[in-house]
Scaffold this motif. Structure first.
Motif, PDB file in Angstrom:
ATOM      1  N   SER A   3      20.471  14.436  -2.145  1.00  0.00           N
ATOM      2  CA  SER A   3      20.977  14.549  -0.797  1.00  0.00           C
ATOM      3  C   SER A   3      19.878  14.293   0.208  1.00  0.00           C
ATOM      4  CB  SER A   3      21.594  15.924  -0.648  1.00  0.00           C
ATOM      5  OG  SER A   3      21.169  16.599   0.449  1.00  0.00           O
ATOM      6  N   GLY A   4      20.216  13.567   1.248  1.00  0.00           N
ATOM      7  CA  GLY A   4      19.297  13.351   2.335  1.00  0.00           C
ATOM      8  C   GLY A   4      18.430  12.110   2.216  1.00  0.00           C
ATOM      9  N   PHE A   5      18.331  11.522   1.047  1.00  0.00           N
ATOM     10  CA  PHE A   5      17.498  10.335   0.897  1.00  0.00           C
ATOM     11  C   PHE A   5      18.184   9.162   1.570  1.00  0.00           C
ATOM     12  CE2 PHE A   5      16.067   6.569  -1.491  1.00  0.00           C
ATOM     13  CZ  PHE A   5      14.720   6.645  -1.194  1.00  0.00           C
ATOM     14  N   ARG A   6      17.488   8.508   2.468  1.00  0.00           N
ATOM     15  CA  ARG A   6      18.081   7.413   3.222  1.00  0.00           C
ATOM     16  C   ARG A   6      17.407   6.073   2.987  1.00  0.00           C
ATOM     17  NH1 ARG A   6      22.195  10.013   3.415  1.00  0.00           N
ATOM     18  NH2 ARG A   6      22.637  11.436   5.088  1.00  0.00           N
ATOM     19  N   GLY A   7      16.518   6.004   2.039  1.00  0.00           N
ATOM     20  CA  GLY A   7      15.908   4.727   1.726  1.00  0.00           C
ATOM     21  C   GLY A   7      14.521   4.560   2.313  1.00  0.00           C
ATOM     22  N   LEU A   8      14.005   3.382   2.120  1.00  0.00           N
ATOM     23  CA  LEU A   8      12.646   3.070   2.548  1.00  0.00           C
ATOM     24  C   LEU A   8      12.660   2.133   3.749  1.00  0.00           C
ATOM     25  CD1 LEU A   8      11.083   2.325  -0.938  1.00  0.00           C
ATOM     26  CD2 LEU A   8      10.765   4.365   0.435  1.00  0.00           C
ATOM     27  N   SER A   9      11.588   2.180   4.498  1.00  0.00           N
ATOM     28  CA  SER A   9      11.396   1.247   5.598  1.00  0.00           C
ATOM     29  C   SER A   9      11.426  -0.175   5.047  1.00  0.00           C
ATOM     30  CB  SER A   9      10.049   1.513   6.264  1.00  0.00           C
ATOM     31  OG  SER A   9       9.676   0.416   7.078  1.00  0.00           O
ATOM     32  N   PRO A  10      12.041  -1.088   5.776  1.00  0.00           N
ATOM     33  CA  PRO A  10      12.034  -2.488   5.325  1.00  0.00           C
ATOM     34  C   PRO A  10      10.626  -3.043   5.128  1.00  0.00           C
ATOM     35  CG  PRO A  10      13.591  -2.195   7.125  1.00  0.00           C
ATOM     36  CD  PRO A  10      12.836  -0.899   6.979  1.00  0.00           C
ATOM     37  N   LEU A  11       9.638  -2.446   5.775  1.00  0.00           N
ATOM     38  CA  LEU A  11       8.260  -2.924   5.654  1.00  0.00           C
ATOM     39  C   LEU A  11       7.661  -2.691   4.271  1.00  0.00           C
ATOM     40  CD1 LEU A  11       6.928  -1.652   9.104  1.00  0.00           C
ATOM     41  CD2 LEU A  11       7.664  -3.969   8.503  1.00  0.00           C
ATOM     42  N   VAL A  12       8.204  -1.730   3.512  1.00  0.00           N
ATOM     43  CA  VAL A  12       7.625  -1.425   2.203  1.00  0.00           C
ATOM     44  C   VAL A  12       8.593  -1.654   1.048  1.00  0.00           C
ATOM     45  CG1 VAL A  12       5.939   0.202   3.128  1.00  0.00           C
ATOM     46  CG2 VAL A  12       8.177   1.042   2.384  1.00  0.00           C
ATOM     47  N   ARG A  13       9.761  -2.197   1.330  1.00  0.00           N
ATOM     48  CA  ARG A  13      10.721  -2.463   0.253  1.00  0.00           C
ATOM     49  C   ARG A  13      10.181  -3.521  -0.692  1.00  0.00           C
ATOM     50  NH1 ARG A  13      15.965  -2.336   4.078  1.00  0.00           N
ATOM     51  NH2 ARG A  13      15.952  -0.090   4.381  1.00  0.00           N
ATOM     52  N   GLY A  14      10.542  -3.366  -1.970  1.00  0.00           N
ATOM     53  CA  GLY A  14      10.131  -4.334  -2.972  1.00  0.00           C
ATOM     54  C   GLY A  14       8.725  -4.116  -3.511  1.00  0.00           C
ATOM     55  N   GLN A  15       8.095  -3.005  -3.147  1.00  0.00           N
ATOM     56  CA  GLN A  15       6.730  -2.739  -3.604  1.00  0.00           C
ATOM     57  C   GLN A  15       6.658  -1.625  -4.652  1.00  0.00           C
ATOM     58  OE1 GLN A  15       3.892  -2.450  -0.331  1.00  0.00           O
ATOM     59  NE2 GLN A  15       5.219  -3.720   0.932  1.00  0.00           N
ATOM     60  N   GLY A  16       7.810  -1.156  -5.124  1.00  0.00           N
ATOM     61  CA  GLY A  16       7.820  -0.165  -6.192  1.00  0.00           C
ATOM     62  C   GLY A  16       7.875   1.287  -5.737  1.00  0.00           C
ATOM     63  N   TYR A  17       7.841   1.539  -4.434  1.00  0.00           N
ATOM     64  CA  TYR A  17       7.858   2.917  -3.941  1.00  0.00           C
ATOM     65  C   TYR A  17       9.185   3.620  -4.259  1.00  0.00           C
ATOM     66  CZ  TYR A  17       3.680   1.614  -1.327  1.00  0.00           C
ATOM     67  OH  TYR A  17       2.430   1.181  -0.977  1.00  0.00           O
ATOM     68  N   GLY A  18      10.287   2.908  -4.121  1.00  0.00           N
ATOM     69  CA  GLY A  18      11.594   3.497  -4.418  1.00  0.00           C
ATOM     70  C   GLY A  18      11.686   3.949  -5.863  1.00  0.00           C
ATOM     71  N   ARG A  19      11.207   3.127  -6.765  1.00  0.00           N
ATOM     72  CA  ARG A  19      11.213   3.470  -8.191  1.00  0.00           C
ATOM     73  C   ARG A  19      10.392   4.733  -8.447  1.00  0.00           C
ATOM     74  NH1 ARG A  19      12.267   1.246 -13.001  1.00  0.00           N
ATOM     75  NH2 ARG A  19      12.800  -0.755 -12.090  1.00  0.00           N
ATOM     76  N   VAL A  20       9.197   4.772  -7.878  1.00  0.00           N
ATOM     77  CA  VAL A  20       8.317   5.934  -8.069  1.00  0.00           C
ATOM     78  C   VAL A  20       8.991   7.194  -7.540  1.00  0.00           C
ATOM     79  CG1 VAL A  20       6.132   6.981  -7.353  1.00  0.00           C
ATOM     80  CG2 VAL A  20       6.195   4.597  -8.089  1.00  0.00           C
ATOM     81  N   MET A  21       9.582   7.101  -6.358  1.00  0.00           N
ATOM     82  CA  MET A  21      10.244   8.275  -5.761  1.00  0.00           C
ATOM     83  C   MET A  21      11.430   8.734  -6.602  1.00  0.00           C
ATOM     84  SD  MET A  21       9.915   7.167  -1.737  1.00  0.00           S
ATOM     85  CE  MET A  21      11.477   7.856  -1.347  1.00  0.00           C
ATOM     86  N   LEU A  22      12.253   7.795  -7.058  1.00  0.00           N
ATOM     87  CA  LEU A  22      13.420   8.165  -7.857  1.00  0.00           C
ATOM     88  C   LEU A  22      13.030   8.713  -9.224  1.00  0.00           C
ATOM     89  CD1 LEU A  22      15.845   5.343  -6.841  1.00  0.00           C
ATOM     90  CD2 LEU A  22      16.240   7.792  -6.593  1.00  0.00           C
TER      91      LEU A  22
END
Length: 89
Positions: A3-22
């Motif tokens: 709950s509450g996760f709204r994604g990453l800034s477009p400036l850092v998408r595609g750099q693996g941060y989303g995967r690490v966070m999830l």
């Protein structure tokens, strides 16, 4: 449900941060033996996010074709789930 996760800034998408966070969220969730499933919702138009979730083991469970009305148009939302048995850290 995450709950509450709204994604990453477009400036850092595609750099693996989303995967690490999830992955960190899944480790935390499944550290509790009571948690047998994690669910999330994503707009169907967010193809990149859905691809990441599927790579992590989430599976599509349902679609709500009229989840949100944005700018006069209906956006579909997909509910996805990941069971403890399917999680591979």
């Amino acid at each position: 449900m995450l709950s509450g996760f709204r994604g990453l800034s477009p400036l850092v998408r595609g750099q693996g941060y989303g995967r690490v966070m999830l992955e960190a969220a899944m480790v935390q969730a499944f550290a509790d033996p009571v948690v047998q499933r994690v669910g999330l919702g994503v707009y169907a138009r967010n193809v990149g996010a859905m691809r990441l979730y599927e790579q992590l083991g989430f599976r599509r469970e349902s679609v709500n074709p009229e989840a949100s009305r944005v700018g006069g148009e209906w956006w579909a939302a997909v509910t996805m789930g990941l069971s403890r048995d399917a999680w591979r850290p």
